[in-house]
Design a protein around this motif. Structure first.
Motif, PDB file in Angstrom:
ATOM      1  N   GLN A 180      24.622  31.794   3.165  1.00  0.00           N
ATOM      2  CA  GLN A 180      23.616  30.527   3.255  1.00  0.00           C
ATOM      3  C   GLN A 180      24.225  29.542   2.110  1.00  0.00           C
ATOM      4  O   GLN A 180      24.347  28.030   2.430  1.00  0.00           O
ATOM      5  CB  GLN A 180      22.260  30.797   2.718  1.00  0.00           C
ATOM      6  CG  GLN A 180      21.408  29.857   3.006  1.00  0.00           C
ATOM      7  CD  GLN A 180      19.959  30.161   2.940  1.00  0.00           C
ATOM      8  OE1 GLN A 180      19.577  31.547   3.036  1.00  0.00           O
ATOM      9  NE2 GLN A 180      19.047  29.384   2.836  1.00  0.00           N
ATOM     10  N   THR A 181      24.785  29.757   1.024  1.00  0.00           N
ATOM     11  CA  THR A 181      25.449  28.922   0.131  1.00  0.00           C
ATOM     12  C   THR A 181      26.653  28.360   0.908  1.00  0.00           C
ATOM     13  O   THR A 181      26.651  26.720   0.904  1.00  0.00           O
ATOM     14  CB  THR A 181      26.215  29.765  -0.868  1.00  0.00           C
ATOM     15  OG1 THR A 181      25.187  30.406  -1.742  1.00  0.00           O
ATOM     16  CG2 THR A 181      26.831  28.768  -1.806  1.00  0.00           C
ATOM     17  N   TRP A 182      27.454  28.641   1.755  1.00  0.00           N
ATOM     18  CA  TRP A 182      28.401  27.965   2.382  1.00  0.00           C
ATOM     19  C   TRP A 182      27.942  27.256   3.572  1.00  0.00           C
ATOM     20  O   TRP A 182      28.299  25.998   3.823  1.00  0.00           O
ATOM     21  CB  TRP A 182      29.480  29.265   2.795  1.00  0.00           C
ATOM     22  CG  TRP A 182      30.033  29.863   1.836  1.00  0.00           C
ATOM     23  CD1 TRP A 182      29.650  31.235   1.517  1.00  0.00           C
ATOM     24  CD2 TRP A 182      30.956  29.606   0.749  1.00  0.00           C
ATOM     25  NE1 TRP A 182      30.351  31.641   0.400  1.00  0.00           N
ATOM     26  CE2 TRP A 182      30.991  30.476  -0.070  1.00  0.00           C
ATOM     27  CE3 TRP A 182      31.564  28.224   0.307  1.00  0.00           C
ATOM     28  CZ2 TRP A 182      31.820  30.520  -1.272  1.00  0.00           C
ATOM     29  CZ3 TRP A 182      32.143  28.214  -0.647  1.00  0.00           C
ATOM     30  CH2 TRP A 182      32.572  29.224  -1.480  1.00  0.00           C
ATOM     31  N   PHE A 224      35.120  26.086  -1.780  1.00  0.00           N
ATOM     32  CA  PHE A 224      34.294  25.064  -1.596  1.00  0.00           C
ATOM     33  C   PHE A 224      34.819  23.950  -1.235  1.00  0.00           C
ATOM     34  O   PHE A 224      34.354  23.233  -0.391  1.00  0.00           O
ATOM     35  CB  PHE A 224      33.686  24.900  -3.217  1.00  0.00           C
ATOM     36  CG  PHE A 224      32.313  25.517  -3.573  1.00  0.00           C
ATOM     37  CD1 PHE A 224      31.403  25.553  -2.789  1.00  0.00           C
ATOM     38  CD2 PHE A 224      32.681  26.334  -4.768  1.00  0.00           C
ATOM     39  CE1 PHE A 224      30.257  26.209  -2.852  1.00  0.00           C
ATOM     40  CE2 PHE A 224      31.340  27.284  -4.762  1.00  0.00           C
ATOM     41  CZ  PHE A 224      30.335  27.172  -4.094  1.00  0.00           C
ATOM     42  N   ILE A 225      36.331  23.506  -1.561  1.00  0.00           N
ATOM     43  CA  ILE A 225      36.763  22.333  -1.254  1.00  0.00           C
ATOM     44  C   ILE A 225      36.917  22.519   0.432  1.00  0.00           C
ATOM     45  O   ILE A 225      36.875  21.594   1.359  1.00  0.00           O
ATOM     46  CB  ILE A 225      38.133  22.371  -1.870  1.00  0.00           C
ATOM     47  CG1 ILE A 225      37.815  21.814  -3.201  1.00  0.00           C
ATOM     48  CG2 ILE A 225      39.041  21.108  -1.006  1.00  0.00           C
ATOM     49  CD1 ILE A 225      39.121  21.949  -4.360  1.00  0.00           C
ATOM     50  N   GLU A 226      37.443  23.546   1.054  1.00  0.00           N
ATOM     51  CA  GLU A 226      37.516  23.908   2.346  1.00  0.00           C
ATOM     52  C   GLU A 226      36.404  23.708   3.104  1.00  0.00           C
ATOM     53  O   GLU A 226      36.567  23.034   4.203  1.00  0.00           O
ATOM     54  CB  GLU A 226      38.064  25.230   2.547  1.00  0.00           C
ATOM     55  CG  GLU A 226      39.836  25.574   2.057  1.00  0.00           C
ATOM     56  CD  GLU A 226      40.734  24.469   3.047  1.00  0.00           C
ATOM     57  OE1 GLU A 226      40.298  24.125   4.230  1.00  0.00           O
ATOM     58  OE2 GLU A 226      41.545  24.312   2.556  1.00  0.00           O
ATOM     59  N   PHE A 227      35.246  24.141   2.631  1.00  0.00           N
ATOM     60  CA  PHE A 227      33.906  23.811   3.178  1.00  0.00           C
ATOM     61  C   PHE A 227      33.308  22.517   3.007  1.00  0.00           C
ATOM     62  O   PHE A 227      32.381  22.239   3.923  1.00  0.00           O
ATOM     63  CB  PHE A 227      33.046  24.965   2.650  1.00  0.00           C
ATOM     64  CG  PHE A 227      33.040  26.375   3.348  1.00  0.00           C
ATOM     65  CD1 PHE A 227      32.137  26.775   4.349  1.00  0.00           C
ATOM     66  CD2 PHE A 227      33.870  27.256   3.124  1.00  0.00           C
ATOM     67  CE1 PHE A 227      32.264  27.657   5.149  1.00  0.00           C
ATOM     68  CE2 PHE A 227      34.028  28.616   3.622  1.00  0.00           C
ATOM     69  CZ  PHE A 227      33.206  28.629   4.579  1.00  0.00           C
ATOM     70  N   GLY A 228      34.097  21.539   2.234  1.00  0.00           N
ATOM     71  CA  GLY A 228      33.593  20.249   2.423  1.00  0.00           C
ATOM     72  C   GLY A 228      33.137  19.662   0.944  1.00  0.00           C
ATOM     73  O   GLY A 228      32.755  18.334   1.013  1.00  0.00           O
ATOM     74  N   ALA A 251      32.503  10.938  -3.209  1.00  0.00           N
ATOM     75  CA  ALA A 251      31.562  10.118  -1.929  1.00  0.00           C
ATOM     76  C   ALA A 251      31.845  10.851  -0.690  1.00  0.00           C
ATOM     77  O   ALA A 251      32.723  11.305  -0.131  1.00  0.00           O
ATOM     78  CB  ALA A 251      32.463   8.867  -1.911  1.00  0.00           C
ATOM     79  N   GLY A 252      30.498  11.072  -0.224  1.00  0.00           N
ATOM     80  CA  GLY A 252      30.163  11.652   1.210  1.00  0.00           C
ATOM     81  C   GLY A 252      30.341  13.233   1.024  1.00  0.00           C
ATOM     82  O   GLY A 252      30.283  13.882   1.875  1.00  0.00           O
ATOM     83  N   LYS A 253      30.517  13.673  -0.104  1.00  0.00           N
ATOM     84  CA  LYS A 253      30.482  15.225  -0.542  1.00  0.00           C
ATOM     85  C   LYS A 253      29.642  15.545  -1.638  1.00  0.00           C
ATOM     86  O   LYS A 253      29.373  14.779  -2.499  1.00  0.00           O
ATOM     87  CB  LYS A 253      31.746  15.690  -0.784  1.00  0.00           C
ATOM     88  CG  LYS A 253      32.810  15.247   0.220  1.00  0.00           C
ATOM     89  CD  LYS A 253      34.466  15.665  -0.303  1.00  0.00           C
ATOM     90  CE  LYS A 253      35.302  15.192   0.838  1.00  0.00           C
ATOM     91  NZ  LYS A 253      36.700  15.925   0.241  1.00  0.00           N
ATOM     92  N   PRO A 254      29.218  17.072  -1.531  1.00  0.00           N
ATOM     93  CA  PRO A 254      28.412  17.321  -2.861  1.00  0.00           C
ATOM     94  C   PRO A 254      29.546  17.958  -3.891  1.00  0.00           C
ATOM     95  O   PRO A 254      30.698  17.775  -3.502  1.00  0.00           O
ATOM     96  CB  PRO A 254      27.787  18.821  -2.295  1.00  0.00           C
ATOM     97  CG  PRO A 254      28.672  19.099  -1.287  1.00  0.00           C
ATOM     98  CD  PRO A 254      29.093  17.808  -0.601  1.00  0.00           C
TER      99      PRO A 254
END
Length: 308
Positions: A180-182, A224-228, A251-254
């Motif tokens: 769920q985290t991803w 985390f980077i690969e998931f956005g 910008a546009g990312k968590p």
């Protein structure tokens, strides 16, 4: 809050309060105070934009579950101030960090010290495993891994409403073992939700032992980077590094801050128990006394008199 203390002093105060509590109660969440004190001190003392508390300094008893017929029901989020558009919101995702969170509220003047005396008592809202009615808690995160999803949903709703406040999550590294985290990271990236911020206590241990012995998670930052997400690695005991990390463009990312920590930082005697540090209960009176004197010396306080 007025008369703000240096954040380093807040972190030390958190550890001292958790230490005293653990000695008096023959056990406690000591390692979580070792690893996370700087993170929670920084959030509450510096980073979060919160209003004044709306709940009494001494916590009320448990008022029952939410229902239309229970006007006494409230969440514990009132200790973080009112729900107003400009203010930040905070979710404490690993509910077993509750003792450390309560100590933080006391150190920054949002809860009275008497609150810790109610910890884990029948009828109290100051739960051992933080629930939605516990001080500083807004939702129940007892199922590890739902905190980031909760934040994503709230942040999306706040954006639709035009709120300017951020939505923060304090996490632990065990949560990256949960799918769920991803999904939450992907959802934030897909919808361009950049008002979600998280700081994760990466202390490489969990309830059942060392992270690597339960489920190897690999390169968390790369994932985390690969998931956005935008993601930064820092030393979780270095307040300067944490302060710099929150300024990372996203910008546009968590934004996810991975705070790498030591679960016996400032209490080196705990290394004897690693990796079984989730909850430290003393094995004998001799061990309790030895830990008492060792930790007290390291924290610069007198040993705790727990005889009464």
């Amino acid at each position: 809050m007025s008369n703000r203390k240096p954040t380093e002093d807040v972190a030390l105060g958190i550890r001292r309060r958790v230490f005293e509590h653990a000695m008096r109660n023959n056990g406690g969440y000591l390692s979580q105070a070792c690893s996370a004190a700087e993170q929670l001190a920084w959030l509450y003392n510096e980073e979060l934009n919160l209003g004044e508390p709306t709940l009494p300094m001494i916590p009320k008893p448990f008022a029952g579950v939410p229902s239309a017929s229970n006007p006494e029901y409230h969440t514990g989020a009132g200790y973080n101030g009112p729900f107003e558009p400009q203010f930040d919101r905070l979710f404490i995702a690993p509910a077993h960090y509750a003792l450390v969170a309560y100590a933080t509220l006391i150190e920054v003047g949002r809860m009275a010290p008497e609150g810790l005396e109610m910890f884990n008592k029948d009828g109290s809202s100051v739960e051992m495993i933080g629930a939605e009615h516990s001080p500083g808690m807004e939702v129940h995160n007892g199922t590890l891994g739902i905190g980031l999803s909760t934040a994503a949903g709230l942040a999306y709703g706040r954006r639709l409403r035009g709120d300017t406040g951020r939505t923060w999550v304090f996490m632990s590294d065990g949560e990256v073992q949960e799918g769920q985290t991803w999904e939450a990271v992907q959802a934030c990236a897909h919808h361009g939700i950049d008002s979600v911020y998280a700081i994760m206590d990466v202390n490489n241990q969990q309830c059942d032992g060392a992270m690597s012995s339960v489920m190897e998670v690999g390169d968390i930052r790369r994932k985390f980077i690969e998931f956005g997400a935008a993601c930064v690695d820092v030393d979780g005991h270095d307040l300067g590094a944490i302060r710099d990390a929150v300024r990372e463009p996203h910008a546009g990312k968590p934004l996810i801050i991975l705070a790498h920590t030591n679960p016996f930082h400032t209490m080196p005697v705990l290394e004897e128990r690693f990796p079984r540090l989730h909850y430290v209960r003393f094995k004998s009176e001799d061990e309790r006394a030895r830990f008492n004197h060792s930790i007290a010396a390291d924290l610069g306080v007198e040993p705790i008199d727990y005889s009464h």
